[in-house]
Design an enzyme around this catalytic site. Structure first.
Site, mmCIF file in Angstrom:
data_model
loop_
_atom_site.group_PDB
_atom_site.id
_atom_site.type_symbol
_atom_site.label_atom_id
_atom_site.label_comp_id
_atom_site.label_asym_id
_atom_site.label_seq_id
_atom_site.Cartn_x
_atom_site.Cartn_y
_atom_site.Cartn_z
ATOM 1 N N CYS A 45 37.656 49.203 50.328
ATOM 2 C CA CYS A 45 36.193 49.149 50.493
ATOM 3 C C CYS A 45 35.817 48.521 51.830
ATOM 4 O O CYS A 45 34.870 48.949 52.495
ATOM 5 C CB CYS A 45 35.559 48.336 49.359
ATOM 6 S SG CYS A 45 35.888 48.984 47.720
HETATM 7 C C1 BEZ Z 1 39.983 48.536 47.258
HETATM 8 O O1 BEZ Z 1 38.898 48.720 47.814
HETATM 9 O O2 BEZ Z 1 40.997 48.321 47.894
HETATM 10 C C2 BEZ Z 1 40.066 48.607 45.766
HETATM 11 C C3 BEZ Z 1 38.970 48.283 44.991
HETATM 12 C C4 BEZ Z 1 39.077 48.337 43.624
HETATM 13 C C5 BEZ Z 1 40.261 48.709 43.026
HETATM 14 C C6 BEZ Z 1 41.338 49.052 43.821
HETATM 15 C C7 BEZ Z 1 41.257 48.996 45.193
#
Ligand code: BEZ
Length: 211
Positions: A45
């Site tokens: 994210c």
């Molecule tokens: C991420 O943005 O890396 C992420 C967010 C939630 C679950 C898995 C990965």
């Protein structure tokens, strides 16, 4: 029943990093991109939000307003945005909805319980100036989105809203386009006076009209 293409994008009023926003008023006459991310302070994210911030000029050029969302509160978004600027080299320059009560997530069906029952999936909605949903894409938490693809689709949506054409596979702005199936050859002579190439009667290729 879930949201479908052509439906009116549900309106809402929500707390954001830019204060309270009423979605339809905020959109005004612009196109919109509403996108969700699963959780603040997560790696994928973080890269996505930095990328969207870097593409601001591209969205502006297309008259598109962008707004992000997760079920974390605005106070968390504000803290996280410092990390995004530090690590991605760009400050977040669009509002982020704090949807702790899941009001917007539920309206847009952004929580898919069989994937995860607390976090939003990576949803993208493109909304036209008529407030209708033009595109919906859903990615899993483990896969970062390609926002160049979102811009590519917006180019296609904006072109095909103006001209009676469709865009072929892997089309990019400036490539040849396809004359709409409902356009007769007689009508096409008026719309495309410089002619077109008939590959099959149903596959007529023409240079992009506004180039
Ligand atoms: C991420 O943005 O890396 C992420 C967010 C939630 C679950 C898995 C990965």
């Amino acid at each position: 029943m879930g949201l479908r293409l052509g439906d009116t994008a549900p309106d809402f009023t929500a707390d954001t990093t830019d204060g309270s926003i009423n979605f339809h008023s905020w959109l005004g006459d612009s196109w919109g991109v509403l996108f969700s991310h699963p959780k603040d302070f997560t790696p994928v994210c973080t890269t996505e939000l930095g990328r969207v911030a870097k593409l601001k000029a591209q969205f502006d050029k297309r008259n598109v307003k962008v707004i992000g969302l997760s079920v974390d509160p605005v106070t968390s978004h504000v803290q996280w945005e410092k990390d995004i600027e530090e690590t991605q080299g760009e400050a977040v320059n669009f509002p982020m909805i704090g949807d702790a009560d899941r009001k917007v997530s539920d309206l847009y069906d952004m929580i898919h319980p069989n994937a995860n029952d607390t976090m939003t999936v990576r949803s993208v909605f493109v909304i036209g100036p008529d407030k209708k949903v033009k595109l919906m894409i859903t990615y899993p938490a483990s896969t970062g989105r390609n926002f160049d693809e979102i811009l590519r689709v917006i180019d296609s949506l904006q072109l095909t809203a103006k001209f009676k054409v469709a865009t072929p596979v892997d089309w990019k702005d400036g490539d040849d386009v396809i004359i709409g199936g409902a356009v007769t050859d007689d009508e096409a002579k008026t719309l495309f006076p410089n002619g077109w190439k008939t590959v099959k009667p149903y596959l007529r290729v023409v240079p992009q009209p506004n180039k």
